[in-house]
Write an enzyme that holds these catalytic residues in place. Structure first.
Site, PDB file in Angstrom:
ATOM      1  N   HIS A   1      42.679  37.810  41.190  1.00  0.00           N
ATOM      2  CA  HIS A   1      42.647  37.773  42.659  1.00  0.00           C
ATOM      3  C   HIS A   1      41.698  38.849  43.150  1.00  0.00           C
ATOM      4  O   HIS A   1      41.623  39.933  42.574  1.00  0.00           O
ATOM      5  CB  HIS A   1      44.054  38.014  43.235  1.00  0.00           C
ATOM      6  CG  HIS A   1      44.171  37.615  44.670  1.00  0.00           C
ATOM      7  ND1 HIS A   1      43.803  38.454  45.699  1.00  0.00           N
ATOM      8  CD2 HIS A   1      44.590  36.459  45.244  1.00  0.00           C
ATOM      9  CE1 HIS A   1      44.005  37.824  46.849  1.00  0.00           C
ATOM     10  NE2 HIS A   1      44.464  36.620  46.601  1.00  0.00           N
TER      11      HIS A   1
ATOM     12  N   GLU B   1      48.198  30.630  43.778  1.00  0.00           N
ATOM     13  CA  GLU B   1      47.809  29.234  43.598  1.00  0.00           C
ATOM     14  C   GLU B   1      48.455  28.625  42.358  1.00  0.00           C
ATOM     15  O   GLU B   1      48.709  27.428  42.311  1.00  0.00           O
ATOM     16  CB  GLU B   1      46.281  29.099  43.482  1.00  0.00           C
ATOM     17  CG  GLU B   1      45.481  29.757  44.576  1.00  0.00           C
ATOM     18  CD  GLU B   1      45.655  29.096  45.926  1.00  0.00           C
ATOM     19  OE1 GLU B   1      46.403  28.117  46.013  1.00  0.00           O
ATOM     20  OE2 GLU B   1      45.057  29.576  46.891  1.00  0.00           O
TER      21      GLU B   1
HETATM   22  C1  LIG Z   1      39.966  34.878  42.194  1.00  0.00           C
HETATM   23  C2  LIG Z   1      38.698  35.437  41.556  1.00  0.00           C
HETATM   24  C3  LIG Z   1      37.485  34.758  42.178  1.00  0.00           C
HETATM   25  C4  LIG Z   1      38.640  36.935  41.826  1.00  0.00           C
HETATM   26  O1  LIG Z   1      37.473  37.413  41.281  1.00  0.00           O
HETATM   27  P1  LIG Z   1      37.079  38.983  41.243  1.00  0.00           P
HETATM   28  O2  LIG Z   1      38.221  39.843  41.598  1.00  0.00           O
HETATM   29  O3  LIG Z   1      35.863  39.140  42.051  1.00  0.00           O
HETATM   30  O4  LIG Z   1      36.840  39.241  39.746  1.00  0.00           O
HETATM   31  P2  LIG Z   1      35.477  39.063  39.030  1.00  0.00           P
HETATM   32  O5  LIG Z   1      34.936  37.705  39.339  1.00  0.00           O
HETATM   33  O6  LIG Z   1      34.622  40.257  39.350  1.00  0.00           O
HETATM   34  O7  LIG Z   1      35.926  39.118  37.505  1.00  0.00           O
HETATM   35  C5  LIG Z   1      36.197  40.335  36.788  1.00  0.00           C
HETATM   36  C6  LIG Z   1      36.260  40.007  35.311  1.00  0.00           C
HETATM   37  O8  LIG Z   1      37.461  39.248  35.070  1.00  0.00           O
HETATM   38  C7  LIG Z   1      37.116  37.944  34.591  1.00  0.00           C
HETATM   39  N1  LIG Z   1      38.008  36.994  35.258  1.00  0.00           N
HETATM   40  C8  LIG Z   1      38.417  37.025  36.549  1.00  0.00           C
HETATM   41  N2  LIG Z   1      39.262  36.010  36.779  1.00  0.00           N
HETATM   42  C9  LIG Z   1      39.362  35.333  35.609  1.00  0.00           C
HETATM   43  C10 LIG Z   1      40.079  34.196  35.233  1.00  0.00           C
HETATM   44  N3  LIG Z   1      40.852  33.540  36.097  1.00  0.00           N
HETATM   45  N4  LIG Z   1      39.966  33.748  33.966  1.00  0.00           N
HETATM   46  C11 LIG Z   1      39.186  34.412  33.090  1.00  0.00           C
HETATM   47  N5  LIG Z   1      38.492  35.517  33.381  1.00  0.00           N
HETATM   48  C12 LIG Z   1      38.579  35.957  34.640  1.00  0.00           C
HETATM   49  C13 LIG Z   1      35.672  37.710  34.968  1.00  0.00           C
HETATM   50  O9  LIG Z   1      35.061  36.816  34.078  1.00  0.00           O
HETATM   51  C14 LIG Z   1      35.106  39.104  34.835  1.00  0.00           C
HETATM   52  O10 LIG Z   1      34.914  39.377  33.475  1.00  0.00           O
HETATM   53  P3  LIG Z   1      33.674  40.312  33.001  1.00  0.00           P
HETATM   54  O11 LIG Z   1      33.945  41.647  33.644  1.00  0.00           O
HETATM   55  O12 LIG Z   1      33.779  40.291  31.526  1.00  0.00           O
HETATM   56  O13 LIG Z   1      32.443  39.648  33.531  1.00  0.00           O
HETATM   57  C15 LIG Z   1      38.739  35.198  40.033  1.00  0.00           C
HETATM   58  O14 LIG Z   1      39.802  35.908  39.459  1.00  0.00           O
HETATM   59  C16 LIG Z   1      38.802  33.721  39.667  1.00  0.00           C
HETATM   60  O15 LIG Z   1      37.763  33.043  39.630  1.00  0.00           O
HETATM   61  N6  LIG Z   1      40.028  33.197  39.359  1.00  0.00           N
HETATM   62  C17 LIG Z   1      40.163  31.798  39.004  1.00  0.00           C
HETATM   63  C18 LIG Z   1      40.173  30.900  40.234  1.00  0.00           C
HETATM   64  C19 LIG Z   1      41.444  31.023  41.071  1.00  0.00           C
HETATM   65  O16 LIG Z   1      42.548  31.087  40.561  1.00  0.00           O
HETATM   66  N7  LIG Z   1      41.262  31.112  42.406  1.00  0.00           N
HETATM   67  C20 LIG Z   1      42.368  31.213  43.342  1.00  0.00           C
HETATM   68  C21 LIG Z   1      42.366  32.529  44.013  1.00  0.00           C
HETATM   69  S1  LIG Z   1      43.770  32.738  45.071  1.00  0.00           S
END
Ligand SMILES: CC(C)(COP(=O)(O)OP(=O)(O)OC[C@H]1O[C@@H](n2cnc3c(N)ncnc32)[C@H](O)[C@@H]1OP(=O)(O)O)[C@@H](O)C(=O)NCCC(=O)NCCS
Length: 370
Positions: free
Chosen positions: A255, A310
């Protein structure tokens, strides 16, 4: 330096909700949302957000009676519903239907009641759009059944049958926990439109447009797709490992704000514990969660990736038989409370939003027209 996406920028003061992403805390007007979801009804929590305090028994009785009266769709809105092309996606249809409320904006309805009136109409709007799309007859005469609370009324409008208490309670918990969540993209959109002193229907129409985007309101169906692809308990670990080896994301985990367990996911998980434990779908979801959190710690150490709302929203929706195309519209119906509360708050202390953009294009000394 520009803070892209306004990340970390404080753009409004609010008394509506407080989020602490490090501690995993979500408060609505100072109360823990997860406690509200266990002890109070959707209507009571909506009252809290709109009016500032939980209702007394007498206030609640009057409020609920009003809510039930507003469920009936006005005739011009029914007319408009029938004109909406059925080949549009449901969220576009809903945006159009909500926009149509502006044709005759609640004639005779006091302005203070607009938020409750729109929220009360949402189940009939969504259910009838879904009915039209799936070739079922519309339900335009809405029963004024006070014994059906908002969540029960929504399920009744969708199926035409009285829902079970287990399903109503599960949906209601989801609805309370997703009612409000700070200055997310759709709420910000609603506040920006409200700040121009435009009307509530325009602000909500814009908010729905923002909610429709896959980066905002579209995640629960991605979770059900994932659970369906996994299919069986013995496939859970190999399937999840394969995704992480391929550097793919696991849907329903991580998140932007919460760096610990999402309190809403925790509360929904408790609710799932109260549902039939022999439901194979829920059992699969529980196993996927345990395994995914363990594997995310292994593959992404230090990133603090946990289950988000979610994930359990999808599990609950699927368990109560909600079709996946209704996940985002249902979230929209629920978030209407948060949007309208923010619109009212913005109106109470309004300054029009007018941020600035940093120009990064060229500057030409003269215009050459050849
Ligand atoms: C929600 C989300 C966009 C938040 O992203 P964020 O806080 O900006 O985190 P980042 O995108 O910077 O990711 C940080 C690291 O964790 C990893 N990561 C984050 N969420 C992940 C997931 N659901 N599965 C696998 N790896 C994940 C990223 O690949 C990244 O790895 P790295 O540092 O090796 O490159 C992200 O966690 C995600 O895409 N989740 C899946 C989709 C989802 O459930 N969305 C609903 C949100 S309510």
């Amino acid at each position: 330096m520009v803070d892209k996406g306004l990340k970390g920028v404080i753009a409004a003061e609010t008394e509506l909700s407080f989020i602490d992403g490090d501690q995993g805390i979500l408060l609505y007007r100072g109360y823990e949302a997860k406690q509200l979801a266990v002890r109070y009804s959707f209507e009571e929590v909506a009252y809290l957000l709109w009016c500032g305090s939980l209702p007394t028994p007498a206030e609640l009785t009057a409020f609920k009676a009003k809510w039930v009266r507003y469920r009936q769709l006005p005739e011009p809105v029914i007319h408009c519903l029938k004109q909406i092309p059925s080949d549009m996606d449901l969220m576009s249809q809903l945006r159009t239907a909500v926009s149509s409320l502006g044709m005759k904006p609640f004639e005779g309805t006091p302005q203070a009641d607009h938020a409750i009136a729109i929220t009360a109409m949402m189940p009939a709007l969504i259910a009838n759009l879904y009915r039209a799309q799936s070739g079922q007859p519309l339900m335009t005469s809405i029963p004024a059944n006070e014994s059906l609370n908002h969540a029960a009324h929504y399920l009744y409008m969708l199926t035409g049958e009285l829902p079970s208490d287990v399903h109503v309670n599960a949906l209601e918990a989801y609805m309370i926990l997703t009612m409000e969540h700070g200055l997310n993209a759709s709420t910000f959109t609603a506040r920006v439109i409200a700040s121009t002193e435009s009307d509530i229907v325009s602000a909500l129409t814009g908010a729905i447009g923002a909610m429709k985007g896959p980066l905002h309101g579209g995640a629960p169906s991605a979770v059900t797709d994932m659970l369906e692809a996994i299919g069986a308990p013995e496939r859970v670990e190999p399937w999840l490992r394969e995704q992480l080896e391929q550097r793919r994301r696991l849907m329903g985990f991580g998140h932007r704000i919460y760096r610990t367990k999402d309190p809403r996911a925790e509360a929904l998980k408790q609710r799932i514990g109260l549902m039939e434990s022999h439901d194979p779908w829920l059992n699969l979801a529980l196993l996927v969660e345990d395994t995914a959190v363990r594997l995310l710690a292994e593959y992404k150490p230090g990133r603090e990736l946990y289950t988000n709302v979610e994930f359990y929203a999808a599990a609950i929706m699927r368990a109560i038989g909600m079709p996946s195309e209704l996940f985002t519209p249902t979230f929209t119906a629920t978030r209407t409370v948060g949007w309208t509360a923010h619109i009212l708050e913005q109106a109470g202390d309004n300054v029009i939003y007018r941020p600035e953009a940093k120009y990064v294009g060229p500057r030409h000394s003269s215009v050459n027209v050849s």
